[in-house]
Motif scaffolding. Structure first.
Motif, mmCIF file in Angstrom:
data_model
loop_
_atom_site.group_PDB
_atom_site.id
_atom_site.type_symbol
_atom_site.label_atom_id
_atom_site.label_comp_id
_atom_site.label_asym_id
_atom_site.label_seq_id
_atom_site.Cartn_x
_atom_site.Cartn_y
_atom_site.Cartn_z
ATOM 1 N N UNK A 51 0.942 -1.155 0.077
ATOM 2 C CA UNK A 51 0.032 -0.104 -0.053
ATOM 3 C C UNK A 51 0.638 1.258 0.160
ATOM 4 N N UNK A 52 0.053 2.401 -0.338
ATOM 5 C CA UNK A 52 1.015 3.687 -0.067
ATOM 6 C C UNK A 52 1.337 4.034 1.250
ATOM 7 N N UNK A 53 2.547 4.698 1.514
ATOM 8 C CA UNK A 53 2.773 4.826 3.057
ATOM 9 C C UNK A 53 2.985 6.626 2.918
ATOM 10 N N UNK A 54 1.860 6.984 3.544
ATOM 11 C CA UNK A 54 1.860 8.463 3.735
ATOM 12 C C UNK A 54 2.523 8.969 5.009
ATOM 13 N N UNK A 105 8.300 8.396 -4.604
ATOM 14 C CA UNK A 105 7.149 9.386 -4.389
ATOM 15 C C UNK A 105 6.127 9.754 -5.292
ATOM 16 N N UNK A 106 4.976 9.766 -4.671
ATOM 17 C CA UNK A 106 3.965 10.442 -5.633
ATOM 18 C C UNK A 106 3.685 12.069 -5.344
ATOM 19 N N UNK A 109 4.490 13.501 2.633
ATOM 20 C CA UNK A 109 5.084 12.692 1.723
ATOM 21 C C UNK A 109 4.359 11.420 1.571
ATOM 22 N N UNK A 110 4.183 10.857 0.273
ATOM 23 C CA UNK A 110 3.613 9.608 -0.065
ATOM 24 C C UNK A 110 4.409 8.585 -0.905
ATOM 25 N N UNK A 111 4.935 7.602 -0.168
ATOM 26 C CA UNK A 111 6.032 6.675 -0.927
ATOM 27 C C UNK A 111 4.861 5.804 -1.481
ATOM 28 N N UNK A 112 5.178 5.426 -3.002
ATOM 29 C CA UNK A 112 4.123 4.612 -3.770
ATOM 30 C C UNK A 112 4.124 3.258 -3.231
ATOM 31 N N UNK A 113 3.124 2.519 -3.641
ATOM 32 C CA UNK A 113 3.306 0.832 -3.282
ATOM 33 C C UNK A 113 4.291 0.153 -3.931
ATOM 34 N N UNK A 169 10.883 9.691 12.016
ATOM 35 C CA UNK A 169 9.812 8.545 12.303
ATOM 36 C C UNK A 169 10.163 7.163 11.557
ATOM 37 N N UNK A 170 10.371 6.266 12.444
ATOM 38 C CA UNK A 170 10.956 5.063 11.945
ATOM 39 C C UNK A 170 9.802 3.958 11.513
ATOM 40 N N UNK A 171 9.773 3.230 10.350
ATOM 41 C CA UNK A 171 8.753 2.629 10.010
ATOM 42 C C UNK A 171 9.388 1.070 9.662
ATOM 43 N N UNK A 172 8.628 0.078 10.133
ATOM 44 C CA UNK A 172 8.744 -1.150 9.684
ATOM 45 C C UNK A 172 7.862 -1.777 8.755
ATOM 46 N N UNK A 173 8.529 -2.098 7.633
ATOM 47 C CA UNK A 173 7.791 -2.734 6.528
ATOM 48 C C UNK A 173 7.456 -4.313 6.688
ATOM 49 N N UNK A 174 6.089 -4.719 6.708
ATOM 50 C CA UNK A 174 5.581 -5.950 6.975
ATOM 51 C C UNK A 174 6.197 -6.929 6.133
#
Length: 245
Positions: free
Chosen positions: A10-13, A50-51, A59-63, A89-94
């Motif tokens: 999915x997108x990451x906003x 990004x889009x 910021x929106x990272x594309x799928x 902000x730290x994000x973990x990708x499933x």
């Protein structure tokens, strides 16, 4: 972010904000720029995935841009008259479930509308504890045809399903294992099903099966029976086109 762990599909906003106290504001603009650490392998720049671009508050990272299982820190830099403030902000990708097997068993040869085919996901599929429980679903599709798979029942916690009345053909069988966040693993197996001889006894058996499915409220089973019978009748039907002169 609505959660620290995100799906790669999915997108990451991300939303940022930068402001100044009224006493310090003199009308000069605040410049914003996003950064990522580390940059995913094979990606030239954050801007390219990004889009929105990287020079705004949002910021929106594309799928599919961030690999499953990765951990990434996003930083927003705000620059005002040479001074820089940052927030991150730290994000973990499933990642998908892993470690499991897909087994198909039946009494050979497999015959259409006659031989039950058992599909099993086994018990060794696993995932991060925070991503449980897992759900399982199964499907079939014509081999090498590129068609969307036809489900064999609904997704749930059952690891085994039986295709009671398979359709004649050369098939690819699918096992889908999904976690609570929607990441899905896929395993496949081949299956060849021979055509069946549709005599009076077989038709009577199928009619009884459809009647029983209707009486028991088994809509999925009834649908699969009708689909199988229709497919078999189509194969058995003579070619209506006239012979060449």
């Amino acid at each position: 972010l609505d959660a620290p762990k995100q799906s790669p599909n999915g997108k990451l906003p991300l939303e940022g904000v930068a402001s100044l106290p009224t006493s310090d504001a003199d009308g000069a603009p605040i410049s914003l720029e996003w950064a990522i650490d580390p940059l995913p392998d094979g990606v030239a720049s954050l801007d390219s995935i990004t889009s929105t671009g990287i020079y705004g508050a949002n910021l929106v990272v594309v799928p599919h841009a961030l690999p499953a299982g990765g951990t990434f820190t996003f930083r927003l830099d705000a620059t005002y008259e040479g001074r820089v403030a940052s927030a991150s902000s730290t994000v973990v990708i499933n990642r998908r479930p892993w470690g499991g097997a897909f087994e198909v068993s039946y009494d050979a040869p497999a015959v259409a509308l006659s031989t039950p085919i058992t599909l099993s996901a086994g018990s060794s599929w696993t995932d991060d504890a925070s991503d449980l429980p897992l759900s399982y679903s199964f499907a079939y599709a014509a081999a090498d045809a590129g068609d969307a798979p036809t489900p064999l029942g609904s997704a749930g916690n059952a690891r085994v399903v039986t295709w009671k009345k398979p359709v004649a053909g050369n098939w690819t069988l699918y096992c889908f294992v999904s976690d609570a966040l929607g990441a899905r693993a896929e395993a496949t197996a081949p299956l060849y099903v021979e055509e069946v001889k549709l005599d009076a006894a077989k038709l009577a058996e199928l009619t009884n099966d459809m009647t029983r499915a209707s009486a028991e409220g088994d809509a999925e089973g009834g649908t699969l029976l009708v689909t199988g019978l229709a497919s078999t009748l189509n194969v058995a039907a003579p070619d209506p086109s006239p012979p060449p002169p």
